[in-house]
Every structure is written in structure tokens, then in C-alpha cells.
Design a protein around this motif. Structure first.
Motif, PDB file in Angstrom:
ATOM      1  N   ASP A 404     -98.255 -82.104  13.142  1.00 33.44           N
ATOM      2  CA  ASP A 404     -98.520 -83.144  12.141  1.00 33.44           C
ATOM      3  C   ASP A 404     -99.585 -84.118  12.622  1.00 33.44           C
ATOM      4  OD1 ASP A 404     -97.115 -84.392  14.138  1.00 33.44           O
ATOM      5  OD2 ASP A 404     -95.697 -85.409  12.817  1.00 33.44           O
ATOM      6  N   ASN A 405    -100.356 -83.706  13.622  1.00 32.55           N
ATOM      7  CA  ASN A 405    -101.409 -84.492  14.266  1.00 32.55           C
ATOM      8  C   ASN A 405    -100.852 -85.484  15.286  1.00 32.55           C
ATOM      9  OD1 ASN A 405    -103.579 -83.371  12.553  1.00 32.55           O
ATOM     10  ND2 ASN A 405    -102.619 -84.601  10.950  1.00 32.55           N
ATOM     11  N   TRP A 406     -99.528 -85.589  15.359  1.00 32.22           N
ATOM     12  CA  TRP A 406     -98.881 -86.534  16.271  1.00 32.22           C
ATOM     13  C   TRP A 406     -97.889 -85.835  17.205  1.00 32.22           C
ATOM     14  CZ3 TRP A 406     -99.524 -92.011  16.372  1.00 32.22           C
ATOM     15  CH2 TRP A 406    -100.519 -92.461  15.507  1.00 32.22           C
ATOM     16  N   GLY A 407     -98.026 -84.518  17.346  1.00 30.42           N
ATOM     17  CA  GLY A 407     -97.241 -83.822  18.354  1.00 30.42           C
ATOM     18  C   GLY A 407     -96.000 -83.121  17.865  1.00 30.42           C
ATOM     19  N   GLN A 408     -95.757 -83.131  16.531  1.00 29.32           N
ATOM     20  CA  GLN A 408     -94.598 -82.434  15.973  1.00 29.32           C
ATOM     21  C   GLN A 408     -95.086 -81.198  15.213  1.00 29.32           C
ATOM     22  OE1 GLN A 408     -93.805 -85.819  17.440  1.00 29.32           O
ATOM     23  NE2 GLN A 408     -94.610 -86.232  15.410  1.00 29.32           N
ATOM     24  N   ILE A 409     -94.755 -80.005  15.688  1.00 25.50           N
ATOM     25  CA  ILE A 409     -95.196 -78.788  15.014  1.00 25.50           C
ATOM     26  C   ILE A 409     -94.547 -78.715  13.636  1.00 25.50           C
ATOM     27  CG2 ILE A 409     -95.175 -76.266  15.083  1.00 25.50           C
ATOM     28  CD1 ILE A 409     -95.252 -76.465  18.125  1.00 25.50           C
ATOM     29  N   ARG A 410     -95.366 -78.424  12.616  1.00 23.33           N
ATOM     30  CA  ARG A 410     -94.898 -78.437  11.233  1.00 23.33           C
ATOM     31  C   ARG A 410     -94.237 -77.130  10.819  1.00 23.33           C
ATOM     32  NH1 ARG A 410     -99.458 -79.477   7.294  1.00 23.33           N
ATOM     33  NH2 ARG A 410     -97.712 -79.743   5.852  1.00 23.33           N
ATOM     34  N   ARG A 411     -94.708 -76.014  11.344  1.00 19.32           N
ATOM     35  CA  ARG A 411     -94.242 -74.721  10.840  1.00 19.32           C
ATOM     36  C   ARG A 411     -94.375 -73.690  11.941  1.00 19.32           C
ATOM     37  NH1 ARG A 411     -92.252 -71.076   7.807  1.00 19.32           N
ATOM     38  NH2 ARG A 411     -92.650 -70.943   5.567  1.00 19.32           N
ATOM     39  N   LEU A 412     -93.444 -72.753  11.981  1.00 23.69           N
ATOM     40  CA  LEU A 412     -93.506 -71.619  12.882  1.00 23.69           C
ATOM     41  C   LEU A 412     -93.036 -70.387  12.124  1.00 23.69           C
ATOM     42  CD1 LEU A 412     -92.133 -73.252  16.161  1.00 23.69           C
ATOM     43  CD2 LEU A 412     -94.455 -72.420  15.785  1.00 23.69           C
ATOM     44  N   PRO A 413     -93.363 -69.195  12.617  1.00 24.69           N
ATOM     45  CA  PRO A 413     -92.995 -67.984  11.871  1.00 24.69           C
ATOM     46  C   PRO A 413     -91.484 -67.798  11.800  1.00 24.69           C
ATOM     47  CG  PRO A 413     -93.896 -67.436  14.025  1.00 24.69           C
ATOM     48  CD  PRO A 413     -94.164 -68.884  13.814  1.00 24.69           C
ATOM     49  N   SER A 420    -100.014 -57.730  13.502  1.00 18.98           N
ATOM     50  CA  SER A 420    -100.905 -57.460  14.637  1.00 18.98           C
ATOM     51  C   SER A 420    -101.718 -58.682  15.034  1.00 18.98           C
ATOM     52  CB  SER A 420    -101.844 -56.293  14.297  1.00 18.98           C
ATOM     53  OG  SER A 420    -102.653 -56.599  13.167  1.00 18.98           O
ATOM     54  N   GLY A 421    -102.062 -59.541  14.092  1.00 22.24           N
ATOM     55  CA  GLY A 421    -102.838 -60.732  14.425  1.00 22.24           C
ATOM     56  C   GLY A 421    -102.023 -61.811  15.093  1.00 22.24           C
ATOM     57  N   GLY A 422    -100.724 -61.774  14.897  1.00 23.80           N
ATOM     58  CA  GLY A 422     -99.849 -62.730  15.541  1.00 23.80           C
ATOM     59  C   GLY A 422    -100.007 -64.147  14.997  1.00 23.80           C
ATOM     60  N   TYR A 423     -99.437 -65.086  15.753  1.00 23.61           N
ATOM     61  CA  TYR A 423     -99.392 -66.483  15.339  1.00 23.61           C
ATOM     62  C   TYR A 423     -99.852 -67.381  16.476  1.00 23.61           C
ATOM     63  CZ  TYR A 423     -96.308 -64.634  11.669  1.00 23.61           C
ATOM     64  OH  TYR A 423     -95.783 -63.916  10.630  1.00 23.61           O
ATOM     65  N   GLY A 424    -100.276 -68.582  16.095  1.00 26.73           N
ATOM     66  CA  GLY A 424    -100.672 -69.555  17.101  1.00 26.73           C
ATOM     67  C   GLY A 424    -100.327 -70.957  16.663  1.00 26.73           C
ATOM     68  N   ASP A 454     -92.773 -74.784  24.057  1.00 25.93           N
ATOM     69  CA  ASP A 454     -91.729 -73.828  24.434  1.00 25.93           C
ATOM     70  C   ASP A 454     -91.044 -73.290  23.181  1.00 25.93           C
ATOM     71  OD1 ASP A 454     -89.735 -72.758  26.618  1.00 25.93           O
ATOM     72  OD2 ASP A 454     -88.477 -73.731  25.112  1.00 25.93           O
ATOM     73  N   LEU A 455     -90.799 -74.174  22.226  1.00 31.54           N
ATOM     74  CA  LEU A 455     -90.226 -73.747  20.946  1.00 31.54           C
ATOM     75  C   LEU A 455     -91.171 -72.791  20.234  1.00 31.54           C
ATOM     76  CD1 LEU A 455     -88.122 -74.080  18.629  1.00 31.54           C
ATOM     77  CD2 LEU A 455     -89.519 -75.999  17.825  1.00 31.54           C
ATOM     78  N   ALA A 456     -92.459 -73.117  20.230  1.00 29.94           N
ATOM     79  CA  ALA A 456     -93.442 -72.257  19.563  1.00 29.94           C
ATOM     80  C   ALA A 456     -93.454 -70.858  20.162  1.00 29.94           C
ATOM     81  CB  ALA A 456     -94.832 -72.892  19.661  1.00 29.94           C
ATOM     82  N   TYR A 457     -93.440 -70.781  21.477  1.00 30.90           N
ATOM     83  CA  TYR A 457     -93.452 -69.478  22.141  1.00 30.90           C
ATOM     84  C   TYR A 457     -92.173 -68.699  21.838  1.00 30.90           C
ATOM     85  CZ  TYR A 457     -94.035 -65.990  25.829  1.00 30.90           C
ATOM     86  OH  TYR A 457     -94.165 -64.807  26.522  1.00 30.90           O
ATOM     87  N   ALA A 458     -91.044 -69.403  21.886  1.00 27.51           N
ATOM     88  CA  ALA A 458     -89.771 -68.748  21.610  1.00 27.51           C
ATOM     89  C   ALA A 458     -89.718 -68.197  20.199  1.00 27.51           C
ATOM     90  CB  ALA A 458     -88.618 -69.732  21.834  1.00 27.51           C
ATOM     91  N   ARG A 459     -90.415 -68.853  19.280  1.00 28.36           N
ATOM     92  CA  ARG A 459     -90.411 -68.431  17.880  1.00 28.36           C
ATOM     93  C   ARG A 459     -91.545 -67.456  17.554  1.00 28.36           C
ATOM     94  NH1 ARG A 459     -88.403 -72.350  14.418  1.00 28.36           N
ATOM     95  NH2 ARG A 459     -89.386 -71.148  12.745  1.00 28.36           N
ATOM     96  N   LEU A 771     -89.900 -81.859  13.450  1.00 32.92           N
ATOM     97  CA  LEU A 771     -89.944 -81.402  12.064  1.00 32.92           C
ATOM     98  C   LEU A 771     -89.270 -80.038  11.947  1.00 32.92           C
ATOM     99  CD1 LEU A 771     -93.677 -82.295  11.399  1.00 32.92           C
ATOM    100  CD2 LEU A 771     -91.693 -83.580  10.592  1.00 32.92           C
ATOM    101  N   ASP A 772     -88.696 -79.788  10.797  1.00 35.96           N
ATOM    102  CA  ASP A 772     -88.173 -78.455  10.548  1.00 35.96           C
ATOM    103  C   ASP A 772     -89.337 -77.477  10.474  1.00 35.96           C
ATOM    104  OD1 ASP A 772     -86.180 -76.441   9.636  1.00 35.96           O
ATOM    105  OD2 ASP A 772     -87.481 -76.494   7.877  1.00 35.96           O
ATOM    106  N   THR A 773     -89.294 -76.441  11.266  1.00 36.25           N
ATOM    107  CA  THR A 773     -90.403 -75.492  11.337  1.00 36.25           C
ATOM    108  C   THR A 773     -90.133 -74.201  10.575  1.00 36.25           C
ATOM    109  OG1 THR A 773     -89.539 -74.550  13.399  1.00 36.25           O
ATOM    110  CG2 THR A 773     -91.105 -76.382  13.595  1.00 36.25           C
TER     111      THR A 773
END
Length: 873
Positions: A404-413, A420-424, A454-459, A771-773
Motif C-alpha cells: 500500500d506504499n507504506w509496507g503492507q502488502i495488498r494482495r498475494l496469490p 509459469s510466470g509466477g508472482y512477485g 516472508d509471508l509473500a514467499y510462503a504464499r 492488510l488482507d492479502t
């Protein structure tokens, strides 16, 4: 002359003598491939009597490998610290570097089964370091560094540079190198490879600091300057760059050597989230004489010109020759001109057409199917709405979620994890936008960065991590952490996170003061993250009242004390450092702490001036004078920074940060208004209370890590993350990324409390903003007392610019401004006495920092018991 002989001759490169200290080399060591001062059985001698070992490289290897090999030579000479050339006395040892299928020596060693490349061959950017006996004629023993590809070899080289004591920040922060008469690496083998494919940063919001510095010292943001950026990235084991782009800047157009040098050194180039098809946004507004018609940045009315513009970007990418492309990751999609929303509402159909047309251009220009060119679609701000409304791009395109520009990831898969392209993830250490810009100093806690990434990688976000770093400086500390975690998120465990500050301090300043400097950096990051400095003003925190002519500093006073104590501790360490470390210390530790301490003092003085002047108390004049002194000191500190290292960093501290009136920065520093009182007033001296004047004993305040009992289950355990948040630390359910649980799973924490008065019990949970991702836009956590039923608390902290209500927007603003989120419930009819408050894990990504409970009203700003220095509000 055969290829092997040519390789040896070309590999005996001359060593440059440059005095530049980093990682503390061990005097004695055991284990495989350890660097130490004393020879161990089977070791390779890297330096003998200040004479570095030979570096052998095939002249036909990739240019990136040749460049890194030269830097390794220079690094060895930096550590040796003498004006020596490579000589015969160390000829029985060597370092041999090369890339599989690009080095005859490496391929021969593999064929002879002397070099083990299992786990390396065929693996993206993998490398092996191995001590090999009799690898080439005339060499008894060598350290062999081999990469599966060119960057794999480069990372193997720079890994050794780091091990011998050359910090990645030796140039960018003047980190000095410890000299060694002799240096060895023990026998053994080590192989490694990154877990995240693309790892990079974005130079952004770079006016006036980065731009002024670059123009002053390099004549522009050009290849001479970017060489240092590329080298830093590679030493950090990063591979990807979004270049500086604030108008009027264009990486490829400003200096055509930029993209050539990037490719030669092994950097993958991209363009930011709103600059499609390898085009800088500013190029749309220039070069109309070169066949770029320009016009309105609007695909509904100007599609032909936009397609021509984008085609030019891909054609330039393919201009390397022989049908080869410069190493690139192409951004696709579209936002509005100047990084604005493209249209009102969600233009899903239009954007799908744009992406299809862009991929058609890629196919036509490259002559290959579009899926053969790496691409990324950045789901930034309103673009995520297109995704949430069902828009999809081809499977080979990397989907880049954002915070959200302030360190809270907004969405994850949540599904399609096998695409094949994956996520980032696109993350921010710096930002221009609401509620206010933050781009002056580092305000990023590595503990928060760890928790979110760590959450992003886990997801499943493992294809691309990129972080907006503003001017690069002064983000050295979190940048180091970000890329350490990005290389191997699985190795960055909570324990590794806890140890990182001391390891970083030891690498940067040596072991003597590593523990103290690590504490300084951790406390600084915690204090700075409480509220970004651009958001601090005289009204940010509460000061107390005036009683018996004693001024109660209140919450603001406690914060000022925190900063003063930190600054005093910093100066004590400084007094004990050797002179050659003072330049790095000034940049990395001293300036940020002193500047932030001074800023808080400035606004604290202004707050008291306002309070006292309102009652015509002449002590207001003391604070007016003090505020003006602090304002002047801010400039003095910047001047000291600009003069460090003989002015090397002149211009880098020009970001304005005092006098904000809106989200945008002022054009220049503005002294906050103060008032002087003409009347004689009280004539009293200025005296402060040593503690807050009022403490509410009926309020229970418990730091989250101080739980009485923990109950694990469903594959989860409770994990304390020290220092995460505003005070002692936080607690999370770990590992992250696991599905929701219910009260039946009984994953909970219990806190024993004493309630002093009977009544309805208000329980507040202080949480790190998250944030809920998953796309649901709400998160849940449970609260109960004793054996009563659990109450579910719902956190719906929607980030801008979703379709939020005005109150939701205010809630988000308040949460990110104060770096805290408070959820509350009221439990009726609780009798005085002993009770157990239970906190239940329901959803992932809920980070608990503190519990506050009382049957009495809880002040909006509650400090807790004296001495806690708890500023959550």
C-alpha cells in the motif's frame, strides 16, 4: 597458443592498489570454505605476505564474469593493503573462475570429475565454490568458482569478496577494509542459488538528492554513475533494476551507454510499474523529431502513436545484434501519464486489448513467440482492481503485486500457483503520496520487512522482489537486509532475523563494537518507524500539563528522551572508533540518529512554545529560541554529511522534511511558526517532570511477547519477533501463509491479568498494520476471557485507492501514520480479580504487539506504566 594457455595468460590480471573494512575474518577457523588468517590443512592461500593470489579467467568468458574477476583482484589487493603486483611467491595457489560451457578450464575440471557441479548445472544463477588439487599445470591447489550462467559465476565471485572482508558498501558508504598479511580459505565445497528469480530495486523520487549528487560528481545520471549502481546490485546478489525516471530522465535515451554497460555487467533492466515496453515515461514527451509523434497518452484516442512508441522500445532492446536482446524484463500494461490512474473506474476490457497489442509487438520485433520474452504486469494501485475484477494475462507473464506504499502488502496469490510466470511483490522503502511523502531518512524496520516478505514467499510470490529505495542512500541497512532475505527467504528464519543487525554491524565496523552498533540500528529503526519524520509536527504527540510550574513532557517528552538517549549512546560508540571508520559511521549511524533526534526536539520545543504562549507565559520564549536553534542544527547536520569523505556525498541530503502542510513536500525547509511573549510572565525557570504527571493504575497494559501460556496447533506455533512494532516486539503465528483456523483449533495465547474494578471490560488489541492479502478485504482475530465464548474482531483496514468510505480512508491514514492498528471489544460484567485474557489465531498476517484492558475509560493516547515508553495510540 592453445585455449588453456591463452586462458592462463589472460587470467593473470594485474591487481590495483586501492585502500578501502568489512566482515571480520576469523583468526582460526574450521569447517568448509572458511576464510581465516591461519593456514589449515588443505587450505588455499589467498594472500601471502601482503601478496594476493592469482585470479585465472578465460578471456572468452562473458563480459560480466571478466568484470567481476577484475573486481575480485581489486578486492584482494584492498585486503592485502600493499602496492604489490601478483608475483611468483604465491604461484602454487590460484583462484579459478568461469562459467559452465564458457570456460575450457571449468569444463575440463568437470569432465575429469575434479569439480562437482551437482545442484548447480541447469539451475538459474547457481554457483559452486570448491577447493581443487592440481587443477591446471603449475598450480598445486586452487579455489574454483564456477557458475551455471554468467550471473551465477559473478555471485560466486562476490560471495568470496564478502567473505574476505569487502563490504558491498565499500564504495557506496565508504566502509573500510581490514588488512591481512596472510589469508586462507579452508578446503571444501559450497554451492548456492537464489530462491527468488528476479531481485532488484527502483531508484525513485530521486530529485533533488540523487540527481544533484550525480550531476555534481558524474556530470549526470549516466553510465559512469550507473557502473557503481550495477556493481552494488551484483555485490548484494541482486540482478534487476528499475532506473531513475523522474522527469526529465530516460535511462536509455539520456546515455545510450547505460543499457550497454548494464548488459555487459550482467544486470537485467526493466522499467517501472507505469512505464511499459522498455520506454521511460519522459521519452513520450521528447524526441518528436525522431519519429515519435507523441500526443495524448490515451489508448482510446491515440493507439497508433502509442504502439509506434512501444515498438521503438522493443526494437532498442533488440539492438544488441545477431537477433540478441539486451537482458531485460519487459513491463506491460498501462497507467495514466505521470503515474496516474488510466481512466475513471475499472477499464478491464481496454487494458486487455492493450496487453494483447503489446505482446503482438513483442512477437513481431523479436521474431519469437511472446512467451520467450520475460514480461511483468505490475498490479499497482487501481491496476489491482482490474485483476480483482477478473482480468487475466497470459500464463507466462509475472504478476507483480504491490504493498500500500507504506509496507503492507495488498494482495498475494490464492490460486494458479503453478503459472509459469509466477508472482512477485513491489515493496516501498520510500514513497511520494498520501498521507505524506516519506523520502528523507530510512524509516523501515527490517522486522516488518521480514514479516511481510516472508509471508509473500510462503504464499508463492517467488518470481520477483523489487523495492523502491528512493535515493539509495540512506537506505543501506534495509537494502542489505532485503537482498539477504531475497536470496534465500527460507534461510532468513526468525533466529536469522534476530542475528542480522549484529552480523551487519560486524561486517561493516568489525567485531569490537558490533553488538553496540546493532543495538543502535535496531532502536533507531524502531523509533523512526513509529511515525515517519515528514509526519511529525508540534501536534503529533501529546505533551502534559503544567503543575506547580513543572512542565510534564507527556508522550512527546518520552519520545524525545528515547531519541536523546539513543544519540548519547551513538556518540559514545563514535568516540571509541578508529578514525578510518568515522566516514562510514557518519553516513550509516550518526547522521540518521542525530538528525531524527534533532527533529523531535524541534517540534517538541514548538509544541511547548504554543502551549505556553497561549497563556502568555514568558517561558514560551525559551522554547522559541530552542526551536530556532534546532532548525539551524538540521542544516548544520546536512552540511556535515555533505562534507564527509571530502565531499563525495555532497547533494545527497537535500530532501526537504520540515514544514509540510499537505501530502507534498515544501519547496524548501520552513521554520515552524513560534510566538514570543512580551509580558514579564511567570519568570520561572524551565523544569520538567521526570515521569508523566498522570498514570492510570486501573489500566492493564501487556506487551504481546509477555504471554503467560501459548497453545500451538494446526501446524502453527507462536513466534516472538523482538522489536517488531513500536515497543518490545510482536507475536505471530508461524509459519506464515497457512489457512485460517477456528476456535476449535485452539491456537491461542493466554495472558494472566488482575482487574482492579468490576464492570464492563474494554479490551484493545494493538496490531501492526497489515492488510488482507486474499481479496476478502477483512481479517479476523479472536478475544475471550476465562471460559467465556470467543468474540471475533474484524480488521478492515482497506488501503487507498480502493473504493473505501471516508471513514475507512481515515482509518488507513491513521494506521499508517502512527504505525499501529487498534481493534477493540467490550466484555460485559467482569468482576474484579484474577482473569485470563485469551487471543485466538483465526486469520494469517495478524501481528499482535500489545493488549490493553480496563473497566475504566482508556485514554486515546495511553502510555502504560512509567518506564515502558509505550507510545502506541
Amino acid at each position: 597458443m592453445n585455449t588453456l594457455s591463452r586462458s592462463l595468460i589472460s587470467g593473470l590480471l594485474m591487481l590495483m592498489a586501492v585502500h578501502v573494512c568489512a566482515q571480520q575474518v576469523k583468526p582460526f577457523c574450521s569447517g568448509e570454505l572458511q576464510v581465516c588468517d591461519v593456514r589449515m590443512s588443505g587450505a588455499v592461500q589467498l594472500i601471502q605476505h601482503q601478496q594476493p593470489v592469482r585470479v585465472v579467467v578465460d578471456s572468452y568468458d562473458d563480459t560480466a564474469v571478466l568484470d567481476a574477476a577484475k573486481e575480485l583482484q581489486a578486492d584482494l589487493q584492498r585486503v592485502a593493503g600493499a602496492e604489490n603486483k601478483t608475483g611468483d611467491s604465491n604461484s602454487s595457489s590460484a583462484i579459478i573462475v568461469g562459467t559452465l560451457n564458457h570456460s575450457e578450464v571449468i569444463d575440463r575440471l568437470i569432465g575429469e570429475h575434479k569439480l562437482d557441479v551437482s545442484g548447480v548445472k541447469g539451475v538459474w544463477e547457481a554457483y559452486v565454490q570448491q577447493v581443487v588439487d592440481h587443477p591446471i599445470p603449475g598450480v598445486d591447489r586452487a579455489l574454483v568458482i564456477a557458475g551455471n550462467d554468467r550471473r551465477g559465476t559473478v555471485y560466486g565471485i562476490y560471495s568470496l569478496s564478502n567473505d574476505i572482508g569487502v563490504s558491498p558498501w565499500y564504495w557506496w558508504a565508504d566502509v573500510q577494509v581490514q588488512h591481512h598479511q596472510n589469508l586462507y580459505v579452508t578446503a571444501g565445497r559450497h554451492a548456492d542459488a537464489p530462491r527468488v528469480k528476479y531481485r532488484g530495486f527502483f531508484i525513485n523520487d530521486e530529485d533533488p538528492s540523487f540527481k544533484t549528487w550525480a550531476v555534481t560528481h558524474f556530470g549526470g545520471i549516466n553510465a559512469k554513475m550507473y557502473r557503481h549502481v550495477f556493481e552494488l546490485l551484483l555485490r548484494l546478489k541482486a540482478n534487476y533494476l528499475w532506473p531513475a525516471m523522474w522527469a526529465p530522465k530516460a535511462f536509455n535515451d539520456d546515455d545510450p551507454q547505460n543499457m550497454i554497460l548494464a548488459d555487459q555487467m550482467g544486470i537485467v533492466m526493466g522499467t517501472s510499474h507505469h512505464e511499459p515496453m522498455m520506454r521511460a515515461q519522459d521519452e513520450w514527451h521528447r524526441n518528436t523529431d525522431k519519429g515519435i509523434t507523441g500526443g495524448k497518452w490515451d489508448y482510446t484516442t491515440n493507439a497508433a502513436n502509442l504502439r509506434a512508441f512501444w515498438r521503438g522500445g522493443i526494437e532498442r532492446m533488440m539492438s544488441k545484434g545477431n537477433g540478441q536482446a539486451y537482458d531485460s524484463l519487459v513491463t506491460i500494461g498501462m497507467r495514466g501519464d505521470g503515474d496516474e490512474a488510466m481512466t475513471e473506474g475499472t477499464a478491464t476490457g481496454l487494458l486487455e486489448t492493450i496487453v494483447a497489442d503489446q505482446r503482438r509487438i513483442i512477437e513481431e520485433v523479436t521474431g519469437k513467440p511472446a512467451n520467450k520474452t520475460p514480461q511483468v504486469w505490475a498490479l499497482y494501485k487501481e491496476v489491482q482492481d482490474y485483476y480483482d475484477h477478473g482480468m487475466r494475462v497470459p500464463d507466462d507473464v509475472t504478476l507483480l503485486f504491490a504493498d500500500d506504499n507504506w509496507g503492507q502488502i495488498r494482495r498475494l496469490p490464492v490460486n494458479d500457483l503453478g503459472r509459469s510466470g509466477g508472482y512477485g511483490v513491489y515493496y516501498h522503502f520510500d514513497y511520494v503520496g498520501a498521507p505524506r511523502n516519506y523520502k528523507w531518512l530510512n524509516t523501515n524496520q527490517i522486522e516488518k520487512v521480514w514479516q511481510q516478505m516472508d509471508l509473500a514467499y510462503a504464499r508463492g510470490a517467488r518470481a520477483l522482489w523489487i523495492v523502491n529505495v528512493g535515493d539509495i542512500k540512506p537506505m543501506e541497512f534495509p537494502i542489505s537486509f532485503f537482498f539477504k532475505q531475497a536470496w534465500n527467504p527460507e534461510a532468513m528464519t526468525p533466529s536469522a532475523l534476530k542475528n542480522f543487525p549484529q552480523q551487519w554491524a560486524q561486517q561493516t565496523f568489525g567485531s569490537a563494537h558490533a553488538e553496540a552498533i546493532a543495538d543502535l540500528m535496531t532502536r533507531y529503526s524502531k523509533f523512526a518507524a513509529r511515525r515517519k519524520p515528514e509526519l511529525v509536527d508540534a501536534d503529533s504527540f501529546m505533551i502534559g500539563g503544567v503543575k506547580d510550574d513543572v512542565l510534564d513532557g507527556g508522550e512527546f517528552g518520552l519520545l524525545v528522551d528515547d531519541w536523546k538517549n539513543l544519540e548519547q549512546d551513538m556518540l559514545k560508540v563514535k568516540s571509541e572508533l578508529p578514525p578510518d571508520q568515522l566516514a562510514a559511521y557518519m553516513q550509516l549511524v550518526e547522521y540518521p540518529i542525530s538528525a531524527m533526534s534533532n527533529l523531535y526536539q524541534l517540534y517538541y520545543d514548538v509544541a511547548w512554545n504554543k502551549r505556553l504562549a497561549a497563556s502568555k507565559d514568558s517561558r514560551a520564549n525559551f522554547f522559541a529560541d530552542a526551536a530556532e536553534k534546532a532548525f539551524a542544527r538540521d542544516q548544520q547536520l546536512a552540511d556535515l554529511y555533505h562534507h564527509v569523505s571530502d565531499g563525495k556525498w555532497s547533494g545527497m541530503m537535500l530532501q526537504t522534511h520540515i514544514g509540510y502542510q499537505s501530502w507534498q513536500q515544501p519547496d524548501k525547509q520552513i521554520m515552524p511558526a513560534v510566538t514570543r511573549v512580551d509580558s514579564p510572565g511567570t519568570g520561572k525557570a524551565v523544569r520538567f517532570a521526570t515521569q508523566p504527571a498522570s498514570v492510570t493504575p486501573d489500566i492493564v497494559s501487556i506487551e504481546a511477547p509477555d504471554f503467560s501460556r501459548s497453545f500451538n496447533g494446526s501446524g502453527l506455533r507462536w513466534q516472538v519477533i523482538p522489536n517488531l512494532g513500536r515497543t518490545e516486539g510482536a507475536v505471530i503465528a508461524y509459519p506464515q501463509g497457512k489457512p485460517a483456523t477456528t476456535c476449535k483449533d485452539a491456537v491461542r495465547l493466554e495472558y494472566d491479568v488482575e482487574i482492579s474494578k468490576s464492570g464492563d471490560l474494554t479490551v484493545q488489541l494493538y496490531l501492526a498494520p497489515t492488510l488482507d492479502t486474499t481479496g476478502r478485504n477483512s481479517q479476523h482475530i479472536g478475544v475471550s476471557i476465562d471460559d467465556r465464548d470467543m468474540t471475533t474482531l474484524v480488521d478492515k483496514m482497506l488501503p487507498a485507492p480502493n473504493e473505501t468510505t471516508l471513514q475507512e480512508q481515515r482509518d488507513w491514514n491513521n494506521a499508517v501514520s502512527g504505525n499501529i492498528r487498534v481493534l477493540q471489544t467490550i466484555i460485559p460484567d467482569v468482576v474484579a480479580g484474577h482473569h485470563v485474557i485469551k487471543i485466538w489465531r483465526l486469520d494469517d498476517n495478524m501481528v499482535l504487539e500489545k493488549i490493553v484492558a480496563s473497566t475504566q475509560p482508556i485514554p486515546l493516547t495511553y502510555l502504560g506504566p512509567p518506564g515502558t515508553h509505550d507510545t502506541g495510540h
